[in-house]
Design an enzyme around this catalytic site. Sequence first.
Site, PDB file in Angstrom:
ATOM      1  N   ASP A  41     -12.508  65.128-100.437  1.00 46.38           N
ATOM      2  CA  ASP A  41     -11.844  64.564 -99.265  1.00 46.38           C
ATOM      3  C   ASP A  41     -10.580  63.807 -99.696  1.00 46.38           C
ATOM      4  O   ASP A  41     -10.295  63.706-100.890  1.00 46.38           O
ATOM      5  CB  ASP A  41     -12.839  63.640 -98.542  1.00 46.38           C
ATOM      6  CG  ASP A  41     -12.645  63.658 -97.043  1.00 46.38           C
ATOM      7  OD1 ASP A  41     -11.546  64.038 -96.583  1.00 46.38           O
ATOM      8  OD2 ASP A  41     -13.580  63.274 -96.311  1.00 46.38           O
ATOM      9  N   ASP A  54     -11.669  66.810 -88.176  1.00 47.46           N
ATOM     10  CA  ASP A  54     -13.125  67.033 -88.169  1.00 47.46           C
ATOM     11  C   ASP A  54     -13.621  67.551 -86.828  1.00 47.46           C
ATOM     12  O   ASP A  54     -13.168  67.114 -85.768  1.00 47.46           O
ATOM     13  CB  ASP A  54     -13.855  65.705 -88.421  1.00 47.46           C
ATOM     14  CG  ASP A  54     -13.751  65.260 -89.865  1.00 47.46           C
ATOM     15  OD1 ASP A  54     -13.133  65.973 -90.683  1.00 47.46           O
ATOM     16  OD2 ASP A  54     -14.307  64.188 -90.169  1.00 47.46           O
TER      17      ASP A  54
END
Length: 438
Positions: free
Chosen positions: A158, A219
């Site tokens: 990430d 997301d």
Amino acid sequence: MQRSALILVLAFSTATLALDNGLMRTPPMGWLAWERFRCDTDCESDPQNCISETLFMDMADRLSEDGWRELGYVYINIDDCWSSMARDNQGRLQADPERFPRGIPHLARYVHDRGLKLGIYGDLGTHTCGGYPGTTLDKVQIDAQTFADWGIDMLKLDGCYSNATYQEQGYPMMSKALNATGRPIGYSCSWPAYQGGLPPKVNYTLLGQICNLWRNYGDIQDSWDSVLNIVDWFFNNQDVLQPVAGPGQWNDPDMLIIGDFGLSMDQSRSQMALWAIMAAPLFMSNDLRTISSGARAILQNKAVIGINQDHLGIQGRRLIKEKSGIEVYWRPLSKGASALVFFSRRSDMPYRYMTSLKMLNYTLGVYKVYDVFSEKPLPELKDSTDFVVSVNPSGVVMWYVYPAAEWRKEAGPSRFSEKLRGPKFHRYANEVDAPLVL
Ligand SMILES: *[C@@H]1O[C@H](CO)[C@@H](O)[C@H](O)[C@H]1NC(C)=O
Ligand SMILES: *[C@@H]1O[C@H](CO)[C@@H](O)[C@H](O)[C@H]1NC(C)=O
Ligand SMILES: *[C@@H]1O[C@H](CO)[C@@H](O)[C@H](O)[C@H]1NC(C)=O
Ligand SMILES: *[C@@H]1O[C@H](CO)[C@@H](O)[C@H](O)[C@H]1NC(C)=O
């Protein structure tokens, strides 16, 4: 452009210099904790759902015992919030001792014993998004080695708490570090999502050389709005994104939320169909212990999985956006086959959409058609014949289409529907380096 010419353009524009770790020649499939279980660390009052070794062992049991693994769902991936707040005295990441008392190597063995692969999560930056220790540049090597020593098979890296310059250095550095461990580890890069997902800030040629998959966009959440938002972004930018996908290098529109709370059955079929058209990684984020039979049937549909896993790895495109709210999506597949999706954005009632294969630029005469979700072959269809598909509101009709002449030549007398029903379809779709003969 004729279908045949377009296929050649799509095929040859696929980048050839994929990350050379031999992994993920078709989109990876499996289960990922994040969307459904987030950063629930409260094992005291929520032991069934907290991020712990129990959760991953439960899901590994389900993947291996409920028919998922055989269909290709082999990765079981840990996301954020697995680690301890401190590194150990040698500077290595360590799992939270309360929630992973037997450690990650034990979990990796448990997963491998069931014929599955274990993925883990890290963050290039000072902290993970959830506030756990991040991987700063000086820690890239040691973290790669730790993951390899533990028996990890995939890393999602990430990008919280870093910046563009940092990412430009860190993502390629981790790719090299993973390679240097000698253990094949699939590499998922969140880099483009942090840089807006588009050139010139994002260099997809480079990403294809260093990552197996990458998150381009925000997301997913457990709602139909979120699915639509993702679909719009990916297909509105298909001229940029479609050519960069291929074996070993995939655009990742994020997890499947089928089996959760936000989607109807029709919307679930829509997500599955459009993710297959996009050649997207298929990571479910749901509770496999309690999933409904309806959601399971969609996720385990062999024809849609076979389409997603087609070995040519050519991402599909949106062909048509009708004023009526009907959209047509298309993906070329091996052996001259293709997939069509008729998708409705309407909210009134099933819409009867009339078209013909010729209008969709199919020109090879007679075609065989298999309806993916009703799991039935349709009568042979001439390219010039008008037909009507009835598409439910926020639903899809998905077809696997194959020129009848090619079928007879290559597959002999065996029955089309049989090929598609059994595991044979899967093999068939992944078989040979077929010429592009549409
Ligand atoms: C079919 O081909 C024509 C001519 O190249 C092109 O203009 C049209 O957009 C194509 N239609 C579809 C649905 O791809
Ligand atoms: C590392 O990279 C080399 C050269 O690209 C490749 O041949 C090799 O298979 C890679 N090894 C691993 C473990 O990824
Ligand atoms: C990016 O992050 C690094 C490490 O935290 C920092 O040293 C650098 O100044 C930052 N650069 C910019 C342009 O903010
Ligand atoms: C993108 O990356 C590739 C591969 O590293 C490089 O050859 C190319 O020059 C880069 N493109 C841009 C616009 O920076």
